[in-house]
Design a protein around this motif. Structure first.
Motif, PDB file in Angstrom:
ATOM      1  N   HIS A  73      -1.732   5.363   1.082  1.00 19.30           N
ATOM      2  CA  HIS A  73      -2.714   4.919   2.086  1.00 19.30           C
ATOM      3  C   HIS A  73      -4.064   5.610   1.914  1.00 19.30           C
ATOM      4  O   HIS A  73      -5.114   5.003   2.181  1.00 19.30           O
ATOM      5  CB  HIS A  73      -2.161   5.143   3.494  1.00 19.30           C
ATOM      6  N   ARG A  74      -4.049   6.856   1.482  1.00 15.89           N
ATOM      7  CA  ARG A  74      -5.325   7.547   1.269  1.00 15.89           C
ATOM      8  C   ARG A  74      -6.116   6.882   0.137  1.00 15.89           C
ATOM      9  O   ARG A  74      -7.327   6.665   0.245  1.00 15.89           O
ATOM     10  CB  ARG A  74      -5.086   9.025   0.957  1.00 15.89           C
ATOM     11  N   ILE A 128       0.873  -1.178   0.000  1.00 15.05           N
ATOM     12  CA  ILE A 128       0.000   0.000   0.000  1.00 15.05           C
ATOM     13  C   ILE A 128       0.910   1.228   0.000  1.00 15.05           C
ATOM     14  O   ILE A 128       1.363   1.698   1.041  1.00 15.05           O
ATOM     15  CB  ILE A 128      -0.940  -0.007   1.214  1.00 15.05           C
ATOM     16  N   SER A 138      -7.563   3.593   1.444  1.00 18.66           N
ATOM     17  CA  SER A 138      -8.677   3.743   2.382  1.00 18.66           C
ATOM     18  C   SER A 138      -9.941   4.274   1.707  1.00 18.66           C
ATOM     19  O   SER A 138     -11.056   3.951   2.122  1.00 18.66           O
ATOM     20  CB  SER A 138      -8.277   4.665   3.537  1.00 18.66           C
TER      21      SER A 138
END
Length: 365
Positions: free
Chosen positions: A225-226, A222, A229
């Motif tokens: 990360h944004r 990943i 998510s």
């Protein structure tokens, strides 16, 4: 023929070791190991934390020795830029100074401008492999170095994108170890694997799998990360699962036990290493037609669809899962093996060493 003494320069941003942060690190790791196995004397200069079995020389990215007065200057670039600049400056000065004479040639895989800009200082030839589309930093370094050194590209697409700055380029397609990426028996699910970042388009693979009504697994680091998510995590359930960031042995097993791989770049992929890795497992591929991928994928081992067209990808899945896995594997062994890649690089190495001079970019084919 005598073994060669080769210095390989990697990117400093990530360690060269498993589980790999991306295709560039996997490529450099594989090339280093293969050259060593062939008996060449290889020193890899890479970021901290790289595979200790490779006996790396460290590209020491640490805070640059700037004074508080210098840091207060309004022209001070970001700290990360300065740290990388200092690390590569230190490495190139060592290669032209205390390490001069230790190598027959230097093979640069970094994305930094200084190895290219400082090539004229080296007592040995420098070969740079271009792994990305053009960047202003590298184009500037090419011009400033007086077009010294030799350049290769990982695909014809990448070569074409650089030709305005380099002239015609030698193409050496990336290769994969077809023993590590071993054939699997397939299964009833799809797989997507790679760095989880927006430009790799994992969310598009999820959309295509939903339309095709087939389960999907995802694997890879990943890196954004944004993006994970917001665009991936909300869609995970019993039919779409994230396996994590897997070492090669586990990832190869996951790919080999999948019925097809989805490859969804939203940028011009310079080569498409995941395509070659999937094919080596006998797993056919449905991919967006971007960058260098059409140079790898043929109708015998997969399907190409227009970038972003998830409906077309879902339709192509049905055709693709009927392809012969043995034919898919055979295509990878014939066209995508690391043996083919390493032998071509060694040819280039010997060509450079035997002439004992630098060539204008693109002058030797």
């Amino acid at each position: 023929m005598r073994p060669l003494r080769v210095a390989l320069i990697a990117s400093s941003r990530h360690p060269v070791g498993e589980p790999f942060p991306g295709g560039l690190e996997a490529h450099v790791w594989q090339l280093t190991r293969a050259l060593k196995r062939d008996g060449h004397d290889v020193t890899l200069f890479a970021g901290p934390g790289s595979d200790p079995d490779l006996a790396c020389g460290v590209i020491d990215v640490r805070p640059a020795p700037t004074s508080s007065a210098a840091r207060e200057d309004i022209s001070m670039p970001p700290e990360r830029f300065m740290n990388e600049h200092h690390a590569y400056l230190d490495l190139m000065l060592r290669l032209s100074g205390e390490l001069a004479g230790r190598f027959d040639l230097v093979h640069n895989h970094s994305l930094h401008y200084l190895p290219v800009a400082m090539a004229p200082m080296l007592p040995t030839p420098l070969l740079t492999t271009l792994h990305t589309p053009p960047t202003p930093w590298l184009e500037s370094a090419m011009a400033a170095s007086g077009q010294r050194g030799r350049f290769a590209a990982v695909s014809q697409h990448t070569a074409n994108s650089w030709e305005h700055a380099t002239g015609p380029l030698t193409v050496v397609h990336n290769g994969v170890d077809t023993e590590c990426w071993s054939p699997g028996s397939g299964g009833d699910r799809l797989i997507w694997f790679g760095r989880i970042v927006p430009e790799k388009g994992a969310h598009q693979a999820i959309a295509a799998a939903r339309i095709a009504r087939m389960p999907l697994v995802l694997a890879g680091p990943i890196s954004d990360h944004r993006y994970f998510s917001e665009m991936i995590e909300p869609h995970l359930d019993d039919t779409v699962r994230y396996l994590g960031h897997l070492p090669t042995s586990e990832l190869s097993s996951a790919v080999g036990s999948s019925v097809a791989a989805l490859v969804t770049p939203l940028w011009d992929e310079p080569y498409g290493l995941v395509v070659a890795e999937a094919l080596a497992c006998g797993t056919p591929v449905v991919a967006f037609e971007k960058g260098g991928i059409p140079e790898i994928l043929t109708p015998a081992c997969g399907r190409l669809v227009s970038a972003g067209d998830v409906e077309a990808m879902a339709t192509a899945i049905v055709e693709t899962i009927g392809l012969s896995r043995s034919d898919v594997r055979a295509h990878a062994v014939m066209h995508c093996s690391h043996r083919r890649m390493v032998d071509r690089y060694v040819e280039l190495y010997r060509e450079l060493v035997s002439t004992a001079q630098f060539f204008p970019m693109g002058a030797v084919q």
